[in-house]
Structure formats: C-alpha cells, structure tokens
Motif scaffolding. Structure first.
Motif, PDB file in Angstrom:
ATOM      1  N   ALA A  68      44.382  50.676  44.199  1.00  0.00           N
ATOM      2  CA  ALA A  68      43.707  49.895  43.157  1.00  0.00           C
ATOM      3  C   ALA A  68      44.216  50.344  41.795  1.00  0.00           C
ATOM      4  O   ALA A  68      44.672  51.470  41.633  1.00  0.00           O
ATOM      5  N   GLU A  69      44.127  49.424  40.844  1.00  0.00           N
ATOM      6  CA  GLU A  69      44.418  49.775  39.464  1.00  0.00           C
ATOM      7  C   GLU A  69      43.619  48.867  38.557  1.00  0.00           C
ATOM      8  O   GLU A  69      43.290  47.741  38.909  1.00  0.00           O
ATOM      9  N   GLY A  70      43.276  49.404  37.392  1.00  0.00           N
ATOM     10  CA  GLY A  70      42.506  48.627  36.435  1.00  0.00           C
ATOM     11  C   GLY A  70      41.755  49.530  35.477  1.00  0.00           C
ATOM     12  O   GLY A  70      41.966  50.744  35.442  1.00  0.00           O
ATOM     13  N   SER A  71      40.860  48.943  34.724  1.00  0.00           N
ATOM     14  CA  SER A  71      40.071  49.719  33.764  1.00  0.00           C
ATOM     15  C   SER A  71      39.003  50.497  34.527  1.00  0.00           C
ATOM     16  O   SER A  71      38.508  50.038  35.561  1.00  0.00           O
ATOM     17  N   PRO A  72      38.636  51.672  34.028  1.00  0.00           N
ATOM     18  CA  PRO A  72      37.602  52.461  34.702  1.00  0.00           C
ATOM     19  C   PRO A  72      36.295  51.690  34.862  1.00  0.00           C
ATOM     20  O   PRO A  72      35.650  51.777  35.899  1.00  0.00           O
ATOM     21  N   LYS A  73      35.932  50.930  33.840  1.00  0.00           N
ATOM     22  CA  LYS A  73      34.662  50.191  33.883  1.00  0.00           C
ATOM     23  C   LYS A  73      34.617  49.214  35.050  1.00  0.00           C
ATOM     24  O   LYS A  73      33.586  49.038  35.689  1.00  0.00           O
ATOM     25  N   HIS A  74      35.741  48.572  35.328  1.00  0.00           N
ATOM     26  CA  HIS A  74      35.774  47.594  36.412  1.00  0.00           C
ATOM     27  C   HIS A  74      36.121  48.210  37.758  1.00  0.00           C
ATOM     28  O   HIS A  74      35.743  47.696  38.798  1.00  0.00           O
ATOM     29  N   LEU A  75      36.847  49.304  37.730  1.00  0.00           N
ATOM     30  CA  LEU A  75      37.342  49.889  38.970  1.00  0.00           C
ATOM     31  C   LEU A  75      36.347  50.850  39.615  1.00  0.00           C
ATOM     32  O   LEU A  75      36.121  50.797  40.823  1.00  0.00           O
ATOM     33  N   ILE A  76      35.760  51.728  38.822  1.00  0.00           N
ATOM     34  CA  ILE A  76      34.901  52.771  39.383  1.00  0.00           C
ATOM     35  C   ILE A  76      33.491  52.221  39.614  1.00  0.00           C
ATOM     36  O   ILE A  76      32.715  52.035  38.684  1.00  0.00           O
ATOM     37  N   THR A  77      33.209  51.973  40.869  1.00  0.00           N
ATOM     38  CA  THR A  77      31.896  51.498  41.311  1.00  0.00           C
ATOM     39  C   THR A  77      31.446  52.397  42.460  1.00  0.00           C
ATOM     40  O   THR A  77      32.269  53.093  43.065  1.00  0.00           O
ATOM     41  N   PRO A  78      30.160  52.378  42.809  1.00  0.00           N
ATOM     42  CA  PRO A  78      29.715  53.175  43.965  1.00  0.00           C
ATOM     43  C   PRO A  78      30.487  52.815  45.239  1.00  0.00           C
ATOM     44  O   PRO A  78      30.841  53.701  46.021  1.00  0.00           O
ATOM     45  N   GLU A  79      30.773  51.543  45.421  1.00  0.00           N
ATOM     46  CA  GLU A  79      31.499  51.108  46.622  1.00  0.00           C
ATOM     47  C   GLU A  79      32.928  51.652  46.624  1.00  0.00           C
ATOM     48  O   GLU A  79      33.435  52.101  47.654  1.00  0.00           O
ATOM     49  N   PHE A  80      33.564  51.619  45.467  1.00  0.00           N
ATOM     50  CA  PHE A  80      34.919  52.126  45.329  1.00  0.00           C
ATOM     51  C   PHE A  80      34.966  53.623  45.640  1.00  0.00           C
ATOM     52  O   PHE A  80      35.835  54.095  46.381  1.00  0.00           O
ATOM     53  N   ILE A  81      34.035  54.372  45.089  1.00  0.00           N
ATOM     54  CA  ILE A  81      33.994  55.818  45.302  1.00  0.00           C
ATOM     55  C   ILE A  81      33.789  56.129  46.781  1.00  0.00           C
ATOM     56  O   ILE A  81      34.446  57.016  47.340  1.00  0.00           O
ATOM     57  N   GLU A  82      32.910  55.398  47.431  1.00  0.00           N
ATOM     58  CA  GLU A  82      32.676  55.645  48.858  1.00  0.00           C
ATOM     59  C   GLU A  82      33.907  55.283  49.684  1.00  0.00           C
ATOM     60  O   GLU A  82      34.278  56.007  50.609  1.00  0.00           O
ATOM     61  N   ASP A  83      34.574  54.191  49.333  1.00  0.00           N
ATOM     62  CA  ASP A  83      35.763  53.780  50.073  1.00  0.00           C
ATOM     63  C   ASP A  83      36.907  54.772  49.902  1.00  0.00           C
ATOM     64  O   ASP A  83      37.564  55.155  50.872  1.00  0.00           O
ATOM     65  N   ILE A  84      37.152  55.219  48.694  1.00  0.00           N
ATOM     66  CA  ILE A  84      38.288  56.106  48.414  1.00  0.00           C
ATOM     67  C   ILE A  84      38.006  57.542  48.837  1.00  0.00           C
ATOM     68  O   ILE A  84      38.854  58.205  49.428  1.00  0.00           O
ATOM     69  N   PHE A  85      36.815  58.034  48.524  1.00  0.00           N
ATOM     70  CA  PHE A  85      36.520  59.452  48.720  1.00  0.00           C
ATOM     71  C   PHE A  85      35.549  59.737  49.873  1.00  0.00           C
ATOM     72  O   PHE A  85      35.330  60.899  50.215  1.00  0.00           O
ATOM     73  N   GLY A  86      34.922  58.693  50.416  1.00  0.00           N
ATOM     74  CA  GLY A  86      33.965  58.903  51.495  1.00  0.00           C
ATOM     75  C   GLY A  86      32.690  59.586  51.035  1.00  0.00           C
ATOM     76  O   GLY A  86      32.045  60.297  51.801  1.00  0.00           O
TER      77      GLY A  86
END
Length: 105
Positions: A68-86
């Motif tokens: 993924a790439e983009g602005s932190p505001k749009h990219l970093i979400t709870p779902e994103f964090i769980e998907d990337i980092f578990g």
C-alpha cells in the motif's frame, strides 16, 4: 550527527533508517520536529506508526513487497494495522492533541 552531515552536504535526497531508534521519547520528538522543518526530499524507514503519522506519504511493506501507499490519514486504519502487523489497534483523534495509534493486542 549523521543528520547534520547530510544537511552540511546539501544533498537533495536524504535516506534514513530508523532515525529515532535508541533515543528517549523527548529526543525522538525533537528529531521528528527537525526533520519536518527540513526542506528536502527524505526517504525514512520507520516502524513506529505514531511517528509515521507525521510523514507526508507512506509506502507499506509486508513480506518484502509493497502492499500500500498513500497519505497516513488515508492509509493507517485499524483494519490496515491488523492486516499488515496482525495487531488490533484504534486511532485516537482529539482536536486538542495529535492523532495517535493505540495498539490493543
């Protein structure tokens, strides 16, 4: 010292790997504030998501691949964090304080 050397060389691009690593919390914030004021293109490897929130643009890697790439505001979400980092997380937004990420598990 390495940041000062890069500034003294007047390079157009500065590449840093974990510039806040091994610093206490106060000095981490000092370094991040300094980096934000520097008018140069920077490529910075960060693992602290709260620090990544201060960047203009993020590129996220998983298993060595860009996912993924983009602005932190749009990219970093709870779902994103769980998907990337578990890890479960929540985003804390308060108009009186900077946005923060709270890791839950």
């Amino acid at each position: 010292m390495h940041i000062a050397r890069a500034l003294a060389q007047d390079t157009r691009l500065i590449i840093m790997d974990e510039p806040t690593n091994h610093l206490d919390i106060k000095n981490q914030l000092v370094v991040l504030s300094l980096l934000k004021r520097i008018q140069r293109t920077m490529l910075i490897a960060l693992h602290d998501l709260n620090h990544a929130l201060h960047c203009d643009r993020l590129i996220a890697l998983k298993d060595g691949c860009i996912v993924a790439e983009g602005s932190p505001k749009h990219l970093i979400t709870p779902e994103f964090i769980e998907d990337i980092f578990g890890v479960k997380a929540r985003i804390i937004e308060d108009k009186n304080y900077p946005t923060a990420i709270q890791l839950l598990s």
